[in-house]
Design a protein around this motif. Structure first.
Motif, PDB file in Angstrom:
ATOM      1  N   GLY A 150     -28.354  10.501  37.594  1.00 51.15           N
ATOM      2  CA  GLY A 150     -27.373  11.537  37.934  1.00 51.15           C
ATOM      3  C   GLY A 150     -26.268  10.989  38.813  1.00 51.15           C
ATOM      4  N   GLY A 151     -25.665  11.876  39.551  1.00 53.92           N
ATOM      5  CA  GLY A 151     -24.589  11.470  40.456  1.00 53.92           C
ATOM      6  C   GLY A 151     -24.015  12.703  41.112  1.00 53.92           C
ATOM      7  N   PRO A 152     -23.308  12.541  42.246  1.00 54.10           N
ATOM      8  CA  PRO A 152     -22.824  13.722  42.984  1.00 54.10           C
ATOM      9  C   PRO A 152     -21.794  14.543  42.206  1.00 54.10           C
ATOM     10  CG  PRO A 152     -22.132  11.674  44.051  1.00 54.10           C
ATOM     11  CD  PRO A 152     -23.062  11.278  42.970  1.00 54.10           C
ATOM     12  N   PHE A 153     -21.188  13.963  41.180  1.00 54.95           N
ATOM     13  CA  PHE A 153     -20.261  14.732  40.332  1.00 54.95           C
ATOM     14  C   PHE A 153     -20.690  14.619  38.863  1.00 54.95           C
ATOM     15  CE2 PHE A 153     -18.038  14.558  44.264  1.00 54.95           C
ATOM     16  CZ  PHE A 153     -17.214  15.663  44.288  1.00 54.95           C
ATOM     17  N   ASN A 154     -21.989  14.417  38.639  1.00 56.74           N
ATOM     18  CA  ASN A 154     -22.515  14.288  37.285  1.00 56.74           C
ATOM     19  C   ASN A 154     -22.258  15.579  36.490  1.00 56.74           C
ATOM     20  OD1 ASN A 154     -24.056  13.111  35.186  1.00 56.74           O
ATOM     21  ND2 ASN A 154     -25.843  14.274  35.830  1.00 56.74           N
ATOM     22  N   GLU A 155     -21.774  15.450  35.277  1.00 54.96           N
ATOM     23  CA  GLU A 155     -21.356  16.637  34.509  1.00 54.96           C
ATOM     24  C   GLU A 155     -22.436  17.148  33.546  1.00 54.96           C
ATOM     25  OE1 GLU A 155     -17.690  15.462  32.658  1.00 54.96           O
ATOM     26  OE2 GLU A 155     -16.626  15.379  34.580  1.00 54.96           O
ATOM     27  N   ASP A 156     -23.516  16.366  33.355  1.00 54.92           N
ATOM     28  CA  ASP A 156     -24.539  16.763  32.370  1.00 54.92           C
ATOM     29  C   ASP A 156     -25.054  18.166  32.650  1.00 54.92           C
ATOM     30  OD1 ASP A 156     -24.243  14.278  31.398  1.00 54.92           O
ATOM     31  OD2 ASP A 156     -26.159  13.490  32.130  1.00 54.92           O
ATOM     32  N   MET A 157     -25.182  18.946  31.623  1.00 53.11           N
ATOM     33  CA  MET A 157     -25.721  20.320  31.655  1.00 53.11           C
ATOM     34  C   MET A 157     -24.743  21.335  32.248  1.00 53.11           C
ATOM     35  SD  MET A 157     -28.646  20.374  30.189  1.00 53.11           S
ATOM     36  CE  MET A 157     -29.848  21.615  30.572  1.00 53.11           C
ATOM     37  N   LEU A 158     -23.683  20.889  32.897  1.00 54.64           N
ATOM     38  CA  LEU A 158     -22.765  21.853  33.522  1.00 54.64           C
ATOM     39  C   LEU A 158     -21.740  22.368  32.515  1.00 54.64           C
ATOM     40  CD1 LEU A 158     -22.051  20.086  36.931  1.00 54.64           C
ATOM     41  CD2 LEU A 158     -23.461  22.114  36.526  1.00 54.64           C
ATOM     42  N   ASP A 159     -21.292  23.607  32.722  1.00 54.31           N
ATOM     43  CA  ASP A 159     -20.229  24.189  31.893  1.00 54.31           C
ATOM     44  C   ASP A 159     -18.883  24.100  32.606  1.00 54.31           C
ATOM     45  OD1 ASP A 159     -21.919  25.208  29.679  1.00 54.31           O
ATOM     46  OD2 ASP A 159     -22.850  26.322  31.311  1.00 54.31           O
ATOM     47  N   VAL A 160     -18.945  24.141  33.926  1.00 51.32           N
ATOM     48  CA  VAL A 160     -17.728  23.998  34.740  1.00 51.32           C
ATOM     49  C   VAL A 160     -18.116  23.122  35.930  1.00 51.32           C
ATOM     50  CG1 VAL A 160     -16.073  25.233  36.233  1.00 51.32           C
ATOM     51  CG2 VAL A 160     -16.895  26.328  34.135  1.00 51.32           C
ATOM     52  N   LEU A 161     -17.188  22.279  36.382  1.00 52.59           N
ATOM     53  CA  LEU A 161     -17.451  21.515  37.617  1.00 52.59           C
ATOM     54  C   LEU A 161     -16.339  21.828  38.611  1.00 52.59           C
ATOM     55  CD1 LEU A 161     -19.054  19.452  39.247  1.00 52.59           C
ATOM     56  CD2 LEU A 161     -17.822  17.621  38.085  1.00 52.59           C
ATOM     57  N   LEU A 162     -16.761  22.168  39.836  1.00 52.47           N
ATOM     58  CA  LEU A 162     -15.803  22.457  40.911  1.00 52.47           C
ATOM     59  C   LEU A 162     -15.688  21.247  41.826  1.00 52.47           C
ATOM     60  CD1 LEU A 162     -17.162  25.970  41.933  1.00 52.47           C
ATOM     61  CD2 LEU A 162     -14.977  25.561  40.797  1.00 52.47           C
ATOM     62  N   TYR A 163     -14.461  20.940  42.224  1.00 52.96           N
ATOM     63  CA  TYR A 163     -14.199  19.879  43.203  1.00 52.96           C
ATOM     64  C   TYR A 163     -13.646  20.554  44.452  1.00 52.96           C
ATOM     65  CZ  TYR A 163     -14.336  16.564  39.254  1.00 52.96           C
ATOM     66  OH  TYR A 163     -14.704  15.819  38.161  1.00 52.96           O
ATOM     67  N   ASP A 164     -14.255  20.274  45.584  1.00 52.22           N
ATOM     68  CA  ASP A 164     -13.759  20.817  46.846  1.00 52.22           C
ATOM     69  C   ASP A 164     -12.693  19.859  47.387  1.00 52.22           C
ATOM     70  OD1 ASP A 164     -13.301  21.551  49.443  1.00 52.22           O
ATOM     71  OD2 ASP A 164     -15.415  21.949  49.903  1.00 52.22           O
ATOM     72  N   LEU A 165     -11.417  20.283  47.267  1.00 47.57           N
ATOM     73  CA  LEU A 165     -10.319  19.392  47.685  1.00 47.57           C
ATOM     74  C   LEU A 165      -9.804  19.750  49.079  1.00 47.57           C
ATOM     75  CD1 LEU A 165      -8.303  19.191  44.315  1.00 47.57           C
ATOM     76  CD2 LEU A 165     -10.047  17.625  45.163  1.00 47.57           C
TER      77      LEU A 165
END
Ligand code: SF4
Ligand code: SF4
Length: 345
Positions: A150-165
């Protein structure tokens, strides 16, 4: 693909749009810990969190779920017939789930939804769930997602990914379902190039921050019976109090028990989470218990996650590296150290 940018306040308001069509669960702080609660339960969502104490697994795999019900009333023409209990498969969204916990669903799917077996309830709950992930800007010292696929921004299984900018959230759709969800949100603007670049840099720096690892490269080649009989299990298990905390918090533990509960003339057949760390877990009706000693149970937990699963699925270990069991074990039993013992044996 949709990339939208929201101020943090606007994001919470934006969720009111999809709330017409989905039951939305968000992280909420209660006491010292966060947990997923329905949006609009009177408590504000708090996306400035590291992770929930319990994983989000109960939203797809309830801790207690009524499977069937039956009547014991002899006057009822349908007495003693099992009928499937009604379940709620209306669409839901888990907003703010961490990538390790989404990865956990992928690991668990191999057990509940595979070519040989299909658990109808797990599958239907999973299929009615949108996963809106939140990348981890500052992983905990106990996180080791990068060494288990995995990884802290791993996209597997997700439908949307949020980035806290910082002042804003960038929301990136990853699937059609995610796109549909984002289309229902209100407000926000199309993300500009600078935000997209910042998001990429953030993801790269977060991965570098993870310096906790778990060795797994030699587990597959180990002889199962030799690991089973290894001399270190008594030492590993010595301090364990069989509280079951590690298994209940874990996004990848899936064991359950089925019980019948009868009140008057009405019966319910209920599936409840169970734990291999409890002595009753393997107690036979005869009174015999094949895992009657503590070290048997501790060995089972680690052998399942780091050897049986590895051999059976040939797809990594049964762990998404969330670090919960490391953080919350009352006697500091650490899966990273046990993996090292097993991997180097
Ligand atoms: S949390 Fe720790 S003490 Fe409790 S059952 Fe798991 S390993 Fe044992
Ligand atoms: S075994 Fe521990 S670190 Fe791995 S997924 Fe379960 S709780 Fe997280």
């Amino acid at each position: 693909m949709i990339n939208r940018i929201f101020t943090k306040d606007d994001w919470i308001k934006a969720l009111e749009g999809p709330a017409d069509d989905y039951r939305i669960f968000v992280p909420v702080k209660e006491g010292d810990f966060h947990s997923f609660k329905p949006l609009g339960n009177g408590k504000n969502p708090d996306f400035e969190y590291q992770n929930t104490r319990l994983s989000a697994k109960s939203l797809i795999y309830p801790q207690s779920e009524r499977m069937f019900e039956y009547s014991l009333d002899e006057d009822d023409p349908e007495a003693n017939i099992l009928k499937e209990s009604e379940k709620d498969y209306s669409p839901q969204a888990i907003v703010g789930i961490r990538p390790c916990d989404a990865h956990g669903f992928q690991i668990v799917k191999r057990n509940f939804d595979n070519p040989e077996f299909r658990d109808p309830w797990w599958v239907q709950h999973r299929e009615s769930t949108v996963l809106v992930g939140m990348g981890c800007n500052a992983p905990c010292s106990t996180c080791f997602c990068t060494s288990v696929g995995g990884g802290p921004f791993n996209e597997d299984m997700l439908d949307v990914l949020l980035y806290d900018l910082g002042e804003t959230f960038l929301a990136k759709s990853l699937t059609e379902i995610g796109e549909e969800f984002l289309n229902k949100t209100e407000g926000g603007n199309v993300a500009d190039d600078e935000s997209l670049k910042n998001a990429e840099a953030l993801a790269a720096s977060a991965s570098e921050m993870i310096n906790s690892t778990i060795p797994t490269d030699k587990l597959k080649e180990k002889v199962l019976n030799e690991l089973f009989d290894a001399p270190f299990w008594s030492d590993v298990a010595f301090a364990c109090i069989n509280c079951g905390t590690c298994t209940f918090l874990c996004p990848t533990c899936w064991c359950f028990d089925i019980q019948d509960e009868v009140l008057g003339k009405q019966g319910d057949r209920i599936r409840n989470w169970d734990s291999c760390m409890f002595p009753l877990f393997t107690l036979h009706g005869s009174g015999h218990n094949p895992r009657d000693q503590k070290f048997h149970r501790v060995r089972q937990r680690f052998m399942h996650k780091l050897k049986y699963y590895v051999d059976k699925y040939e797809n990594g270990v049964q762990c998404s590296g969330c670090g919960r069991c490391v953080r919350h074990c009352p006697v500091n039993i650490d899966i990273r150290q046990v993996a090292e013992l097993m991997n180097n044996y």
